[in-house]
Design an enzyme around this catalytic site. Structure first.
Site, PDB file in Angstrom:
ATOM      1  N   ASP A  57      33.620  45.785  37.377  1.00 27.41           N
ATOM      2  CA  ASP A  57      33.034  46.383  38.334  1.00 27.41           C
ATOM      3  C   ASP A  57      31.848  46.459  36.605  1.00 27.41           C
ATOM      4  O   ASP A  57      32.196  46.969  35.619  1.00 27.41           O
ATOM      5  CB  ASP A  57      33.618  47.513  38.623  1.00 27.41           C
ATOM      6  CG  ASP A  57      32.560  48.221  39.546  1.00 27.41           C
ATOM      7  OD1 ASP A  57      31.885  48.944  39.667  1.00 27.41           O
ATOM      8  OD2 ASP A  57      33.079  48.320  40.396  1.00 27.41           O
ATOM      9  N   ILE A  58      29.975  46.655  37.627  1.00 23.44           N
ATOM     10  CA  ILE A  58      29.374  46.827  36.152  1.00 23.44           C
ATOM     11  C   ILE A  58      29.285  48.695  36.582  1.00 23.44           C
ATOM     12  O   ILE A  58      28.293  48.962  35.700  1.00 23.44           O
ATOM     13  CB  ILE A  58      27.821  45.817  36.988  1.00 23.44           C
ATOM     14  CG1 ILE A  58      27.368  46.887  38.530  1.00 23.44           C
ATOM     15  CG2 ILE A  58      28.240  44.085  37.096  1.00 23.44           C
ATOM     16  CD1 ILE A  58      26.657  46.079  39.073  1.00 23.44           C
TER      17      ILE A  58
ATOM     18  N   ASN B 159      38.289  49.747  50.262  1.00 23.45           N
ATOM     19  CA  ASN B 159      37.124  50.654  51.438  1.00 23.45           C
ATOM     20  C   ASN B 159      36.667  49.903  52.641  1.00 23.45           C
ATOM     21  O   ASN B 159      36.504  48.697  52.367  1.00 23.45           O
ATOM     22  CB  ASN B 159      36.016  51.082  50.664  1.00 23.45           C
ATOM     23  CG  ASN B 159      36.447  51.724  49.345  1.00 23.45           C
ATOM     24  OD1 ASN B 159      37.448  52.757  48.811  1.00 23.45           O
ATOM     25  ND2 ASN B 159      35.938  51.755  48.144  1.00 23.45           N
TER      26      ASN B 159
ATOM     27  N   VAL C  29      29.400  46.536  49.652  1.00 16.96           N
ATOM     28  CA  VAL C  29      29.114  44.946  49.603  1.00 16.96           C
ATOM     29  C   VAL C  29      30.760  44.606  51.312  1.00 16.96           C
ATOM     30  O   VAL C  29      31.756  44.917  50.757  1.00 16.96           O
ATOM     31  CB  VAL C  29      29.249  44.414  48.157  1.00 16.96           C
ATOM     32  CG1 VAL C  29      29.491  42.811  48.334  1.00 16.96           C
ATOM     33  CG2 VAL C  29      28.439  44.956  47.460  1.00 16.96           C
TER      34      VAL C  29
ATOM     35  N   HIS D 287      37.768  43.962  49.252  1.00 18.44           N
ATOM     36  CA  HIS D 287      37.925  43.918  47.454  1.00 18.44           C
ATOM     37  C   HIS D 287      38.717  44.827  46.943  1.00 18.44           C
ATOM     38  O   HIS D 287      38.199  45.393  47.964  1.00 18.44           O
ATOM     39  CB  HIS D 287      36.972  43.525  47.026  1.00 18.44           C
ATOM     40  CG  HIS D 287      35.275  44.835  47.260  1.00 18.44           C
ATOM     41  ND1 HIS D 287      34.932  44.444  47.965  1.00 18.44           N
ATOM     42  CD2 HIS D 287      35.722  46.046  46.332  1.00 18.44           C
ATOM     43  CE1 HIS D 287      34.028  46.041  48.036  1.00 18.44           C
ATOM     44  NE2 HIS D 287      34.278  46.775  47.391  1.00 18.44           N
TER      45      HIS D 287
ATOM     46  N   HIS E 221      40.186  46.957  44.336  1.00 22.27           N
ATOM     47  CA  HIS E 221      39.630  47.692  43.070  1.00 22.27           C
ATOM     48  C   HIS E 221      40.963  48.012  42.555  1.00 22.27           C
ATOM     49  O   HIS E 221      41.383  48.607  42.503  1.00 22.27           O
ATOM     50  CB  HIS E 221      38.849  49.442  43.709  1.00 22.27           C
ATOM     51  CG  HIS E 221      37.595  49.110  44.053  1.00 22.27           C
ATOM     52  ND1 HIS E 221      36.094  49.680  43.809  1.00 22.27           N
ATOM     53  CD2 HIS E 221      36.729  49.054  45.255  1.00 22.27           C
ATOM     54  CE1 HIS E 221      35.367  49.471  43.961  1.00 22.27           C
ATOM     55  NE2 HIS E 221      35.759  49.633  45.198  1.00 22.27           N
TER      56      HIS E 221
END
Length: 121
Positions: free
Chosen positions: A30-31, A87, A96, A100, A102
């Protein structure tokens, strides 16, 4: 359906620090990490939200969790503990629209895991 940042990562149009890839999924750092280890695990076939998961997606979604467990073991934090979060929609912090997981680890994670300002995708 317009292309998301995750589609661009899958297609190698933008860089990401990829830590795992197979035919169905991709995992990358993750950025905006919220823990010492913060990975995103995505299916290569886009499903926009959890609400869009159908009967035909069971194997794909289950595969994301298999990858999370595999990465936890390979990276050595499976026994210490980790958290996986997905989420759904804006008020839950999804920015987004490509499901996905996390994967968070590397520190003691508090509960409840919320804040007033979403900080990750």
């Amino acid at each position: 359906m317009s292309e998301t940042i995750f589609d661009k990562i899958i297609n190698r149009e933008i860089p990401a620090t990829i830590v795992y890839e197979d035919e169905q999924s991709l995992a990358f750092k993750d950025i905006n990490p919220q823990a010492p280890v913060h990975l995103l695990i995505i299916p290569k076939r886009r499903i926009e939200t959890i609400n869009d998961v159908g009967e035909d997606d069971k194997d794909t979604v289950g595969h994301l969790f298999v990858v999370a467990a595999k990465l936890a073991k390979e990276m050595g934090f499976d026994e210490d503990g980790y958290r996986v979060v997905m989420n759904c929609n804006e008020k839950a912090g999804q920015s987004v629209y490509h499901i996905h997981l996390h994967l968070l680890a590397g520190k003691t994670l508090g509960w409840p895991p919320y804040s007033d300002t979403p900080k990750s995708v």
